[in-house]
Every structure is written in structure tokens, then in C-alpha cells.
Write a protein that holds these residues in place. Structure first.
Motif, PDB file in Angstrom:
ATOM      1  N   SER A 123      73.569 -10.144  52.194  1.00 21.17           N
ATOM      2  CA  SER A 123      73.343 -10.147  50.751  1.00 21.17           C
ATOM      3  C   SER A 123      72.198  -9.653  50.797  1.00 21.17           C
ATOM      4  CB  SER A 123      73.852 -11.123  49.909  1.00 21.17           C
ATOM      5  OG  SER A 123      73.050 -12.011  50.381  1.00 21.17           O
ATOM      6  N   MET A 124      71.360  -9.041  49.626  1.00 15.96           N
ATOM      7  CA  MET A 124      70.034  -8.737  49.443  1.00 15.96           C
ATOM      8  C   MET A 124      69.874  -9.014  48.220  1.00 15.96           C
ATOM      9  SD  MET A 124      69.853  -5.478  51.838  1.00 15.96           S
ATOM     10  CE  MET A 124      70.981  -4.473  50.516  1.00 15.96           C
ATOM     11  N   ILE A 125      68.806  -9.757  47.703  1.00 10.06           N
ATOM     12  CA  ILE A 125      68.497  -9.736  46.267  1.00 10.06           C
ATOM     13  C   ILE A 125      66.924  -9.435  46.093  1.00 10.06           C
ATOM     14  CG2 ILE A 125      68.463 -11.243  44.327  1.00 10.06           C
ATOM     15  CD1 ILE A 125      71.046 -11.811  45.052  1.00 10.06           C
ATOM     16  N   MET A 126      66.715  -8.864  45.117  1.00  2.00           N
ATOM     17  CA  MET A 126      65.269  -8.451  44.862  1.00  2.00           C
ATOM     18  C   MET A 126      64.888  -9.390  43.532  1.00  2.00           C
ATOM     19  SD  MET A 126      63.641  -5.116  43.402  1.00  2.00           S
ATOM     20  CE  MET A 126      63.612  -4.199  44.915  1.00  2.00           C
ATOM     21  N   PRO A 127      64.091 -10.159  43.627  1.00  2.00           N
ATOM     22  CA  PRO A 127      63.699 -10.980  42.501  1.00  2.00           C
ATOM     23  C   PRO A 127      63.069 -10.220  41.215  1.00  2.00           C
ATOM     24  CG  PRO A 127      61.969 -11.327  44.289  1.00  2.00           C
ATOM     25  CD  PRO A 127      63.122 -10.342  44.897  1.00  2.00           C
ATOM     26  N   PRO A 128      63.113 -10.802  40.130  1.00  2.00           N
ATOM     27  CA  PRO A 128      62.587  -9.885  39.018  1.00  2.00           C
ATOM     28  C   PRO A 128      61.378  -9.317  39.161  1.00  2.00           C
ATOM     29  CG  PRO A 128      63.610 -12.243  38.227  1.00  2.00           C
ATOM     30  CD  PRO A 128      63.424 -12.203  39.710  1.00  2.00           C
ATOM     31  N   GLN A 129      61.198  -8.202  39.076  1.00  2.00           N
ATOM     32  CA  GLN A 129      59.817  -7.527  38.982  1.00  2.00           C
ATOM     33  C   GLN A 129      59.000  -7.762  37.761  1.00  2.00           C
ATOM     34  OE1 GLN A 129      59.119  -6.113  41.999  1.00  2.00           O
ATOM     35  NE2 GLN A 129      60.679  -7.374  42.616  1.00  2.00           N
ATOM     36  N   ILE A 130      57.756  -7.875  37.854  1.00  2.00           N
ATOM     37  CA  ILE A 130      56.956  -8.307  36.814  1.00  2.00           C
ATOM     38  C   ILE A 130      56.028  -7.153  36.142  1.00  2.00           C
ATOM     39  CG2 ILE A 130      57.082 -10.781  37.390  1.00  2.00           C
ATOM     40  CD1 ILE A 130      54.098 -10.264  38.413  1.00  2.00           C
ATOM     41  N   GLY A 131      56.177  -6.032  36.957  1.00  2.00           N
ATOM     42  CA  GLY A 131      55.169  -5.063  36.568  1.00  2.00           C
ATOM     43  C   GLY A 131      54.765  -4.805  35.451  1.00  2.00           C
ATOM     44  N   THR A 132      55.749  -4.766  34.422  1.00  2.00           N
ATOM     45  CA  THR A 132      55.392  -4.557  33.138  1.00  2.00           C
ATOM     46  C   THR A 132      55.408  -5.624  32.046  1.00  2.00           C
ATOM     47  OG1 THR A 132      57.982  -3.928  32.749  1.00  2.00           O
ATOM     48  CG2 THR A 132      56.405  -2.227  33.452  1.00  2.00           C
ATOM     49  N   ASN A 133      55.713  -6.850  32.669  1.00  2.00           N
ATOM     50  CA  ASN A 133      55.836  -7.975  31.917  1.00  2.00           C
ATOM     51  C   ASN A 133      54.368  -8.288  31.261  1.00  2.00           C
ATOM     52  OD1 ASN A 133      58.265  -8.869  31.577  1.00  2.00           O
ATOM     53  ND2 ASN A 133      58.141  -9.124  33.571  1.00  2.00           N
ATOM     54  N   SER A 134      54.376  -9.378  30.357  1.00  2.00           N
ATOM     55  CA  SER A 134      53.263  -9.709  29.755  1.00  2.00           C
ATOM     56  C   SER A 134      52.661 -11.017  30.157  1.00  2.00           C
ATOM     57  CB  SER A 134      53.127  -9.291  28.213  1.00  2.00           C
ATOM     58  OG  SER A 134      54.051 -10.433  27.658  1.00  2.00           O
ATOM     59  N   PHE A 135      51.270 -10.968  29.952  1.00  2.00           N
ATOM     60  CA  PHE A 135      50.533 -12.275  30.359  1.00  2.00           C
ATOM     61  C   PHE A 135      50.878 -13.241  29.493  1.00  2.00           C
ATOM     62  CE2 PHE A 135      46.594 -14.401  29.540  1.00  2.00           C
ATOM     63  CZ  PHE A 135      46.406 -14.783  30.823  1.00  2.00           C
ATOM     64  N   LYS A 136      51.040 -14.634  30.026  1.00  2.00           N
ATOM     65  CA  LYS A 136      51.298 -15.569  29.058  1.00  2.00           C
ATOM     66  C   LYS A 136      50.029 -16.668  29.057  1.00  2.00           C
ATOM     67  CE  LYS A 136      53.742 -17.891  26.076  1.00  2.00           C
ATOM     68  NZ  LYS A 136      54.734 -17.386  24.988  1.00  2.00           N
ATOM     69  N   HIS A 137      49.786 -16.900  30.116  1.00  2.00           N
ATOM     70  CA  HIS A 137      48.783 -18.214  30.242  1.00  2.00           C
ATOM     71  C   HIS A 137      48.111 -18.012  31.566  1.00  2.00           C
ATOM     72  CE1 HIS A 137      47.639 -22.176  28.661  1.00  2.00           C
ATOM     73  NE2 HIS A 137      47.358 -22.421  30.145  1.00  2.00           N
ATOM     74  N   ILE A 138      46.704 -18.448  31.297  1.00  2.00           N
ATOM     75  CA  ILE A 138      46.018 -18.768  32.626  1.00  2.00           C
ATOM     76  C   ILE A 138      45.384 -20.007  32.573  1.00  2.00           C
ATOM     77  CG2 ILE A 138      43.739 -17.662  31.601  1.00  2.00           C
ATOM     78  CD1 ILE A 138      43.386 -16.268  34.330  1.00  2.00           C
ATOM     79  N   GLN A 139      45.231 -20.543  33.790  1.00  2.13           N
ATOM     80  CA  GLN A 139      44.466 -21.680  33.853  1.00  2.13           C
ATOM     81  C   GLN A 139      43.863 -21.934  35.058  1.00  2.13           C
ATOM     82  OE1 GLN A 139      45.371 -24.335  31.316  1.00  2.13           O
ATOM     83  NE2 GLN A 139      43.936 -25.568  32.166  1.00  2.13           N
ATOM     84  N   LEU A 140      42.783 -22.525  34.777  1.00  6.75           N
ATOM     85  CA  LEU A 140      41.706 -22.904  36.174  1.00  6.75           C
ATOM     86  C   LEU A 140      41.623 -24.282  36.126  1.00  6.75           C
ATOM     87  CD1 LEU A 140      38.925 -20.304  35.093  1.00  6.75           C
ATOM     88  CD2 LEU A 140      40.059 -20.415  37.251  1.00  6.75           C
ATOM     89  N   ILE A 141      41.804 -24.642  37.449  1.00  3.54           N
ATOM     90  CA  ILE A 141      41.738 -26.033  37.576  1.00  3.54           C
ATOM     91  C   ILE A 141      40.996 -26.328  38.855  1.00  3.54           C
ATOM     92  CG2 ILE A 141      43.157 -28.191  38.773  1.00  3.54           C
ATOM     93  CD1 ILE A 141      45.647 -26.520  37.268  1.00  3.54           C
ATOM     94  N   SER A 142      39.855 -27.019  38.614  1.00  7.76           N
ATOM     95  CA  SER A 142      39.039 -27.535  39.632  1.00  7.76           C
ATOM     96  C   SER A 142      39.638 -28.433  40.707  1.00  7.76           C
ATOM     97  CB  SER A 142      37.981 -28.466  39.082  1.00  7.76           C
ATOM     98  OG  SER A 142      36.811 -28.862  40.153  1.00  7.76           O
ATOM     99  N   MET A 143      39.329 -28.016  42.095  1.00  4.09           N
ATOM    100  CA  MET A 143      40.021 -28.913  43.221  1.00  4.09           C
ATOM    101  C   MET A 143      39.204 -29.384  43.889  1.00  4.09           C
ATOM    102  SD  MET A 143      43.538 -27.921  42.961  1.00  4.09           S
ATOM    103  CE  MET A 143      43.834 -28.304  44.445  1.00  4.09           C
TER     104      MET A 143
END
Lengths: 349, 349
Positions: A123-143
Motif C-alpha cells: 500500500s502507498m499513501i500520500m499525506p495531505p498536500q498543503i500546497g494551496t492551504n493557508s497559513f494559520k499561525h507562526i510561533q518563534l520560540i527561543s531555545m
DNA sequence: TTTAGCACTCAGTAGCATAGAGTGCTAACA
DNA sequence: TGTTAGCACTCTATGCTACTGAGTGCTAAA
């Protein structure tokens, strides 16, 4: 293309019997098992015709016939009747998908496992492609004084992250600020809409942190653009070894070396060829890889809210149980689509 | 245990020749190739002794000898000289690890690929275990009126996320508040320190959002406790098919069915048996799975800042190039450790 | 203690005859 | 005209035999 009714029956018998037994089929067998009401001799005549027309072939003079690629094609297009899943099988699939799952990866994995268990092929499964999806959230975290993690969340629930280097002296507060601005400006946009003009606006606002911004944008771009992730879930490849056609080690090797080239498989999964009712059947050479021999592939896309986001597929020998696999693949896409929707959109449990 | 010097040489010749050719080794071959300065007849006598003592065995009367498991063990423990990597190989590894990488998964994958490429056996890599790491950051993100994503970041750079259901009516602001409190209270703690007492404190502060808090805590717990992720990178399994011992399909099947049971492999990787200089060599039955036959496994832990966080390993036939593989595995752990440290801690490029 | 010589064992292979499956063709039949 | 029985023919698979060659173990001489 039009074919005599009895010829069709003979061809069907040959295909079905060969799929079941993996042995060349003789005229006697057909006469006995499939009771067409005629003698072996008559069937032999029909078979001679079928061979002439290219639907079947003979491995050697004293053997029965096996379907040619064209024969399989005719069978799939005109003769095959769907073989629905058994109640147990349907229950198995439904049950698995009703369970709670953590993330997209798990659903994918589950689907792959089921698919190979039920079909006994790879079996082969390709995970959902995100090419045309939209951006939801960005987070920067200091490590660390000079390192930060950027996390980008897409609105379909996919997530990308990376650790980047940042100049020392950037504080957690700075990061919050940057996150804040980026979120405010970019939320809900698709990559297509994140144009240079918009970018400039942000750059102005955050001029002081140009460097870190560059890095963050790079990741966002990557996340959004990376069309085909080239990742693909592969399962049950080992089932194939149970198929008699793969008792020959050499064949196994070529098969497996192909399967390791995930990229190519990805393309095949993504491309829908002659699709019928959502399901695409590729037989033998129709798989456009000159290296995969004697294999067929059945693929179908799954969707989230009606939008095709990925594909699933089954790879088996040309002597594959098309009737069954087509049904399984179809049923699976439905379940997978539903599970994905539930998980990402939060409908149902 | 002490063994005659000449016997050792004969045993060594047998092991080395068998590793190289996969054919039983005869007395003539040894006399010719390994010039011990004695005649085949003398070697035959030695071989008879070695067989009696259990170091070698004879597949059938008219065949040469092959090493027994005990023979391999003696070879590995007393006779083998490390075979260092070639300059090209070292360069290949170093180069690969110098390149920029996105995340832990990529490093793992790269290491696995290299390991199987260079050894031509199967490679197994266990990603860094997070059991005892500390919590760095938590973030709640609203995805939908009734769904939110919880992201937990560990201080070693690992990341866990899940979509959870939340009661409608919870605003982004609420989520920010919750994230804020959790971050303030938990940052830097290991699971061991997140005790009930502390939890109560948080619960009081956030009583209003009990439900969502429960869900978030569940994920944190999962992330922190999930000791052995049971995920494991497996690569180059197909290399094994090139080994003559796997020309028999049945053997391939049992081997592969084992390899699919990742869980068991995980345990093996994690457990260090008789370790010598960091590297553990398990020969044949010493792999405590009654199902894997005629295989050996060479494993070693890698570490981040001196703390062992995961393991890598190579699985091959008992007739494995121990001398080479031990060196490769060792060299690889060093590079992998360094790469991990660099990525997570932000040292160097 | 080492070695040469020799009889013995046994897997692998090549050659050969045989059995069996399946065909194509022909002639008879409906 | 389509169908069928009969038969000769082809070719694979199988089992048997004999042979070859690698490698041993033993014995007796160096």
C-alpha cells in the motif's frame, strides 16, 4: 473492440482463473469449472481467436493461456464486476477509523496498514498536500541564546518546524513581537497571496530583525511551497513476497529497488490517469516506469471537504484481484476523507 | 578458552574467508591463501580439534568448515582487528553531517541512509528519547470554533502536537492566557518534577478552563512519558537481499516479518548487552528473538552532551563484516552525536 | 609433530527416458 | 455453419542414473 459474448466469457474465465491460481489456464479447466456449456475444443477455438487479437498469450506450446496486458485492460474496463468488501472487512476499517487518533501521520499509517492487510499487496499513501492551504499561525520560540525554533501551523492542521540560528541578544519578547506581526499580517493567506508587496510592508515594520525575519520567511515559504512532500507511507511491501510471481529473487530485487525510489511513486500517485469513478487502474506498462515489470497499481484520491488533498494506492502483481482491490481502495478513500475531515475540522467526536 | 596460537590463526582464516566468500572453507584454501607455513593435512588436524571444541562446523561431510556462533564470538572478542573506514567513507559521512538540516527526523534519516549504504546491511536508528527531557514551551492555537491545536516543545528540540476538542466559546485570548500560565509554571521542568502539588496550583489559577487544561496536560504527559516512541528508522533492508544467505525466499520472509515488528527491534536497540567500548555485538541467538535466525546485530548508543539519548544499529547476516561494521557504527555515533548537539544546542554552524 | 597418500563421502550436475498437460488440426456430426 | 470427438504433436516437469570434484579422515612414513 466489440467482442462476441462467448469470447468475453472465455476471457473472463481465463482472467479470473489465472488471478486465482497463478497457473496458465487450459481449455479443459474452463469447460469444467466455468460451465459455458461447450466442449474444450470449442473453447480452444475461441482461445485461438483471443490470442490472435492479443488478449491472451501462451507461455509455451504445451501450456494454457494467460491474460495479456490488453486482456487485463479489457477485463477491468468491460467485464469486471466489483467485489464488495465483506461485512467483517468493512467493520474492521470503520472501527479503526472511529478510534481517536493523535495526528495526521497516525491516520495515514493506519490507513496504509489496513490497506495492505486487507488486500495483501503493498500500500502507498500520500499525506495531505498543503500546497494551496493557508497559513494559520507562526510561533518563534527561543531555545538557546543563539537558537530559536520556528513553528508554522497550516489551517488544515499540518505543522512544520525548524530550529534556526539567531543573532545573540534577541529576547523572548522580540520573538513574541515578530510572531505577533507575522500572525496579524499573514493569517489566512495562501502562498499565492503572500506577494512581495505584502512582504515589504512587514519588512518595514520589523526592519530591526531583518535577519531572523528572513529565516522565518524561508520556513514559511518552504512549508507553503513544498508541493509534493516526497514523503509517502509505504506498507505491506512484504506481502508481495507471498505472491508466486515473486518467488524469483531477482524480480523481488528490482521491485524493491523501485519502491525505494519514493519520488517516482509519488508522481504516479499524484497523477490520475484514466480514472473511472475516482479510481485509477494502471496495468503493467501503463505504470510509466520502464523498470517496474508485471505490476499493476490502483490509486484514488481522497479529499477534505471535497478538495482532493492526497492519494492512496495499492501496488500488486498484474495478476491482481482487481475486482476486490478497486472496492477496497474506494471504500478506504471515503473513510480516510471522513477521518481527515473530522480530525482537522473538529466535526464529530 | 585459551587457544593454541596456530589454532587461532586457522579459526581466523576460516572466519575471514567465510565472511568474504560465503562458501565453506577447506583446508587447501587456507594453506594456499593464508600461508600458515604448514600443509593442508596439518590444518585438517587443527580443524578437527576446532570442530570438537565447537568453534566451527561442517555443513556436510564433503564440504569445508564454517564458523559456528561460538566461533564468531571468539573472533569478535579476541581475534578481530578493527578495520578503519577509508578516507572516502569518512569524508562522505562528515560531509553529509555538515550540511544544514531541518529537523531531528532528517538527521536520523541521513544517518540511517549512510549506515546502510556503507555497510550494505540494514540499518536501524532510534531517534532521541525524550523521557527525561524537560518541557520548554506550550502553545495553544485555535483552529476552528471547537478545535484547538496544542503544541509542546521539548528543550532538546523535539516537538509534539495534537488537535483537541474544546468547548465553543473559548477565545484566542483564553488560549493565550492558558499557554502563558502553563509556560510560566512548567518551563524547564522534567516530568518527574511536575508533581500533583504543582498541578493543583495551576488548576486553581485556571479553574475556569478545566476541560481544556485537562486535554493539554494529557498531551504534555504523553509527550514526556512516552518513553520508547516505538518509532524507529529502518533503512537498507533491501541490501540484505544481495547477501547470498538470503537467496532463499523463505528466509527473506521470516527476516522481513521480524523487521516489521518494530517494537521488538526497539527493545533490542535500547538494551545494551555485552558492550565493549560502547559498541554491542550480538551474534545469532544472542539476539533474543527466537525468530531471527542467522543474523547479527551491532548497536551503539549516541548521546547529546554526554547523555545517551538513542541508539543506532546495523542488522546483517551472522556472516557479517564485523571488523568493518564495528568501526562504521562507532564513527557514526560520534558524528551523529555531534550533529544532534549542534542542531539542538546551536553550537557551530 | 608434520606430511604425503589414499580411500571414502556426498552435493551438484548433466544426460536421458517418461509422464502429463495442453494444443491444433481434421473429419464427422447436428 | 457451428460444434465436437479423436488424435498426433509439442514441450515442461520429474525422476533416475552415473559421474565429477571438493574435501575429509586415517594411516604410515619422514
Amino acid at each position: 473492440m466489440k467482442m462476441d459474448d462467448r469470447k468475453q466469457k472465455v476471457l473472463m474465465a481465463i482472467v479470473q482463473d489465472f488471478i486465482a491460481t497463478a497457473e496458465p489456464v487450459g481449455s479443459r479447466t474452463i469447460a469444467k469449472k466455468y460451465k459455458l456449456g461447450v466442449s474444450p475444443a470449442t473453447i480452444r477455438n475461441e482461445m485461438a481467436d483471443l490470442e490472435e487479437q492479443g488478449y491472451i498469450e501462451q507461455p509455451h506450446t504445451s501450456a494454457g493461456r494467460i491474460p495479456s496486458q490488453q486482456g487485463y485492460r479489457y477485463y477491468v474496463d468491460y467485464l469486471m464486476k466489483r467485489k464488495e468488501l465483506s461485512v467483517e472487512e468493512e467493520a474492521l476499517i470503520s472501527n479503526q477509523f472511529e478510534k481517536k487518533v493523535k495526528d495526521v501521520g497516525q491516520v495515514i499509517q493506519k490507513a496504509g496498514l489496513l490497506l495492505s492487510q486487507i488486500t495483501q499487496y503493498a500500500s502507498m499513501i500520500m499525506p495531505p498536500q498543503i500546497g494551496t492551504n493557508s497559513f494559520k499561525h507562526i510561533q518563534l520560540i527561543s531555545m538557546h541564546p543563539s537558537r530559536a525554533m520556528v513553528i508554522v501551523v497550516m489551517d488544515n492542521g499540518m505543522l512544520h518546524h525548524r530550529v534556526i540560528e539567531v543573532p545573540e541578544g534577541i529576547t523572548s519578547n522580540d520573538m513574541e513581537t515578530i510572531s505577533g506581526v507575522l500572525n496579524a499580517k499573514l493569517q489566512g493567506l495562501t502562498m499565492e497571496s503572500i506577494k512581495m508587496t505584502l512582504m515589504k510592508e512587514i519588512y518595514l515594520e520589523l526592519a530591526m530583525h531583518k535577519h531572523i525575519l528572513d529565516l522565518a520567511m524561508e520556513l514559511i515559504q518552504d512549508s507553503l511551497l513544498l508541493k509534493t512532500e516526497d514523503k509517502i507511507y509505504l506498507g505491506g511491501v512484504f506481502n508481495m513476497l507471498n505472491q508466486p510471481e515473486f518467488h524469483n529473487i531477482e524480480k523481488v530485487k528490482t521491485l524493491l529497488s523501485i519502491i525505494e525510489q519514493e519520488k517516482m511513486l509519488c508522481e504516479l500517485l499524484a497523477d490520475r490517469g484514466r480514472e473511472v469513478g475516482g479510481v485509477t487502474v494502471r496495468i503493467g506498462d501503463e505504470i510509466k516506469s520502464h523498470k517496474i515489470k508485471e505490476c499493476s497499481m490502483i490509486t484514488a484520491p481522497y479529499s477534505i471537504c471535497g478538495k482532493r488533498v492526497g492519494s492512496i494506492g495499492v501496488l500488486g502483481p498484474t495478476r491482481m484481484e482487481y475486482a476486490k482491490v478497486v472496492s477496497v481502495v474506494e471504500f478506504m478513500t471515503k473513510n480516510l476523507s471522513r477521518a481527515m475531515e473530522r480530525m482537522i475540522l473538529g466535526m464529530g467526536k
